[in-house]
Write a protein that holds these residues in place. Structure first.
Motif, PDB file in Angstrom:
ATOM      1  N   GLU A  60      -4.592  -3.779 -15.533  1.00 22.98           N
ATOM      2  CA  GLU A  60      -4.391  -2.204 -15.317  1.00 22.98           C
ATOM      3  C   GLU A  60      -5.453  -1.893 -14.140  1.00 22.98           C
ATOM      4  O   GLU A  60      -5.249  -1.135 -13.056  1.00 22.98           O
ATOM      5  CB  GLU A  60      -4.670  -1.519 -16.294  1.00 22.98           C
ATOM      6  N   MET A  61      -6.812  -2.633 -14.284  1.00 23.59           N
ATOM      7  CA  MET A  61      -7.441  -2.141 -13.196  1.00 23.59           C
ATOM      8  C   MET A  61      -7.145  -2.593 -11.847  1.00 23.59           C
ATOM      9  O   MET A  61      -7.926  -1.830 -10.845  1.00 23.59           O
ATOM     10  CB  MET A  61      -9.170  -2.618 -13.600  1.00 23.59           C
ATOM     11  N   THR A  67     -12.818  -1.523  -9.678  1.00 20.70           N
ATOM     12  CA  THR A  67     -13.499  -2.549 -10.258  1.00 20.70           C
ATOM     13  C   THR A  67     -13.714  -2.728 -11.683  1.00 20.70           C
ATOM     14  O   THR A  67     -13.866  -1.717 -12.436  1.00 20.70           O
ATOM     15  CB  THR A  67     -15.063  -2.604  -9.765  1.00 20.70           C
ATOM     16  N   VAL A  68     -13.958  -3.943 -12.120  1.00 24.21           N
ATOM     17  CA  VAL A  68     -14.304  -4.383 -13.489  1.00 24.21           C
ATOM     18  C   VAL A  68     -15.823  -4.568 -13.649  1.00 24.21           C
ATOM     19  O   VAL A  68     -16.223  -4.995 -14.848  1.00 24.21           O
ATOM     20  CB  VAL A  68     -13.288  -5.278 -14.070  1.00 24.21           C
ATOM     21  N   VAL A  78      -9.138   4.977 -14.536  1.00 23.66           N
ATOM     22  CA  VAL A  78      -7.913   4.516 -14.867  1.00 23.66           C
ATOM     23  C   VAL A  78      -7.615   4.854 -16.157  1.00 23.66           C
ATOM     24  O   VAL A  78      -8.294   5.006 -17.323  1.00 23.66           O
ATOM     25  CB  VAL A  78      -8.183   2.909 -15.073  1.00 23.66           C
ATOM     26  N   THR A  79      -6.412   5.321 -16.432  1.00 26.08           N
ATOM     27  CA  THR A  79      -6.039   6.212 -17.828  1.00 26.08           C
ATOM     28  C   THR A  79      -4.724   5.758 -18.227  1.00 26.08           C
ATOM     29  O   THR A  79      -4.395   6.018 -19.300  1.00 26.08           O
ATOM     30  CB  THR A  79      -5.902   7.619 -17.721  1.00 26.08           C
ATOM     31  N   GLY A  80      -4.079   4.678 -17.303  1.00 31.79           N
ATOM     32  CA  GLY A  80      -2.752   4.207 -18.074  1.00 31.79           C
ATOM     33  C   GLY A  80      -2.855   2.881 -18.634  1.00 31.79           C
ATOM     34  O   GLY A  80      -4.006   2.272 -18.695  1.00 31.79           O
ATOM     35  N   ILE A  90     -12.028  -3.571 -22.639  1.00 33.06           N
ATOM     36  CA  ILE A  90     -12.681  -4.789 -22.279  1.00 33.06           C
ATOM     37  C   ILE A  90     -13.834  -4.910 -23.701  1.00 33.06           C
ATOM     38  O   ILE A  90     -13.905  -6.007 -24.009  1.00 33.06           O
ATOM     39  CB  ILE A  90     -13.224  -4.746 -20.693  1.00 33.06           C
ATOM     40  N   TYR A  91     -14.607  -3.915 -23.733  1.00 32.37           N
ATOM     41  CA  TYR A  91     -15.717  -4.059 -24.703  1.00 32.37           C
ATOM     42  C   TYR A  91     -15.071  -4.336 -25.973  1.00 32.37           C
ATOM     43  O   TYR A  91     -15.719  -5.174 -26.847  1.00 32.37           O
ATOM     44  CB  TYR A  91     -16.561  -3.019 -24.391  1.00 32.37           C
ATOM     45  N   LEU A  92     -14.034  -3.630 -26.299  1.00 32.16           N
ATOM     46  CA  LEU A  92     -13.223  -3.768 -27.584  1.00 32.16           C
ATOM     47  C   LEU A  92     -13.018  -5.286 -27.822  1.00 32.16           C
ATOM     48  O   LEU A  92     -13.105  -5.658 -28.914  1.00 32.16           O
ATOM     49  CB  LEU A  92     -12.349  -2.813 -27.779  1.00 32.16           C
TER      50      LEU A  92
END
Length: 152
Positions: A60-61, A67-68, A78-80, A90-92
């Motif tokens: 998605e990013m 950037t990641v 990014v909200t989609g 990502i942290y989850l």
């Protein structure tokens, strides 16, 4: 970015915590165990689920051309995709992977590493990133925070 900044990255923290759990499982078990094949199944599900979250978030990013890399300025909010469910997939995913390895290694005494990892990730990465997004995207980020939770 200087080389030492690359050391202070979430994947490095994750691998470090996984190594700690592995060492604990090999040297300090005190006869404690999660026991049984259910733990291996749960470990696989957690690690697999975490990896899926990471991949979905990165896709998605990339689609949004942002950037990641932590502490870098985001080009877009990014909200989609998976970001509709969690502001930090990502942290989850990292937390799920750590939990999975703790189960896989049968590292019962390493369970306190989970809240410690979450605390470090929130303080070192999530809060600064969200502050940057708040400054850059103001009202859009505020609306996003109202409808999407930080973790789940």
């Amino acid at each position: 970015m200087p080389w030492f900044k690359w050391i202070d990255m979430p994947p490095v923290w994750l691998v470090s915590f996984i190594v700690l759990a592995k060492l604990q499982s090999e040297h300090l078990t005190y006869g404690l165990s999660f026991g049984g094949p259910w733990a291996d199944l749960a470990a696989g599900l957690l690690i697999g689920g975490g990896l899926i979250l990471l991949v979905l978030a990165m896709i998605e990013m990339r689609k949004q051309r942002t950037t990641v890399i932590p502490h870098s300025e985001a080009a877009k909010l990014v909200t989609g995709g998976i970001f509709r469910r969690s502001r930090n997939p990502i942290y989850l995913g990292d937390v799920l992977i750590l939990a999975g390895f703790i189960l896989r290694f049968d590292a019962v005494l390493s369970l306190p590493l989970l809240p410690l990892f979450v605390w470090i990730i929130e303080r070192r990465f999530i809060v600064p990133e969200e502050n940057g997004l708040r400054r850059k995207f103001r009202a859009d980020f505020a609306r996003y925070c109202q409808k999407t939770r930080r973790w789940v």
